[in-house]
Motif scaffolding. Structure first.
Motif, PDB file in Angstrom:
ATOM      1  N   ALA A   9       0.818  -0.915   0.377  1.00 19.98           N
ATOM      2  CA  ALA A   9      -0.058  -0.426   0.071  1.00 19.98           C
ATOM      3  C   ALA A   9       0.445   1.250   0.039  1.00 19.98           C
ATOM      4  N   ALA A  57       1.516   3.718  -3.523  1.00 25.57           N
ATOM      5  CA  ALA A  57       0.448   5.899  -2.952  1.00 25.57           C
ATOM      6  C   ALA A  57       1.881   6.788  -3.102  1.00 25.57           C
ATOM      7  N   LEU A  86      -2.672   6.280   5.178  1.00 21.82           N
ATOM      8  CA  LEU A  86      -2.675   5.112   5.011  1.00 21.82           C
ATOM      9  C   LEU A  86      -3.326   4.473   6.508  1.00 21.82           C
TER      10      LEU A  86
END
Length: 263
Positions: free
Chosen positions: A205, A209, A230
């Motif tokens: 993740a 990003a 996040l």
């Protein structure tokens, strides 16, 4: 500073804060002085315990009220106010007997209370999204069962009653509120030892990003901003960055002035 995997092993976690409280400080200091008070014969004086006056929020002293339907916290305060401490030898023998001979069985009424509370944690009634709620797994349900059995065992009961389950839910609710909520009462997913995502998913993740920004270089402030978006745990964030730098196929490189580059 306790690592999340270790902290998650505890059934209940409570945070002790050293807050300024005149009555509490007098109580603690008085009991400490009693422990060190020496009579003329050289033997330590017997322990004495000072109790505080508790109020139920309506101006009435808890010490003058019967337990009735009080919460467990208020019942314990009422007992401390009205009952003398038990001899330590009796308490030790009682615990040994309960541990050896008492094996309470779960009743349907108690199981229903524990299940309802577990489902409330997993799926909040206020419409909070699952990813934004308190990170709860079946480990917490097993903890509720163990605690309810221990509560019944403390009373030498053969069965876990609904009251035992309600007492345990009260304990767990206080623990969850203290551990998973910040000072403003909002959920903080970086606390409590359960962060909700595996390290592999966190790294993926984070890298996704970074790439979506269409940048090639990032400062530490950029990393902090993206990690906050996040909800990544800050206590282990730079360990995650190091893993991305030193793995078999590195995805990040650190340059001068603490600038990081995508590979």
């Amino acid at each position: 500073n306790v690592s999340p995997p270790l902290l998650s092993r505890f059934d209940l976690v409570f945070i002790l804060r050293d807050e300024v409280d005149t009555d509490q400080d007098k109580l603690v200091s008085g009991n400490i002085m009693d422990l060190y008070r020496q009579p003329s014969g050289g033997n330590r004086a017997p322990h004495t315990f000072t109790t505080m006056s508790h109020n139920d929020g309506h101006g009435r002293s808890i010490g003058t009220s019967p337990p009735g339907q009080m919460t467990m916290k208020d019942r314990l305060a009422w007992i401390a106010e009205t009952q003398k401490p038990l001899p330590i030898d009796l308490v030790r023998d009682y615990i040994s007997y309960a541990r050896e001979y008492c094996m309470p069985k779960m009743t349907q009424e108690a199981a229903a209370v524990l299940k309802d509370y577990f489902m409330t944690l997993r799926y909040p009634e206020d419409g909070t999204k699952r990813n934004d709620s308190v990170p709860i797994t079946t480990r917490q349900l097993e903890a509720l069962i163990r605690l309810a059995q221990a509560r019944a065992k403390a009373c030498l009961r053969e069965f876990v009653l609904k009251q035992d389950a309600e007492d345990v839910v009260e304990l767990m609710r206080d623990s969850v509120d203290q551990v998973h909520m910040d000072s403003s009462g909002r959920l903080d997913r970086t606390r409590g030892g359960v962060v909700g995502k595996s390290k592999r998913k966190q790294k993926k993740a984070f890298m996704d990003a970074l790439r979506q920004t269409n940048q090639n270089s990032f400062s530490k402030d950029d990393f902090y901003r993206i990690s906050a978006q996040l909800d990544l745990p800050l206590n282990d964030f730079w360990g995650l960055v190091d893993e991305l730098r030193y793995c078999d196929q590195p995805e990040l490189r650190k340059g001068k002035n603490d600038i990081y580059y995508l590979l």
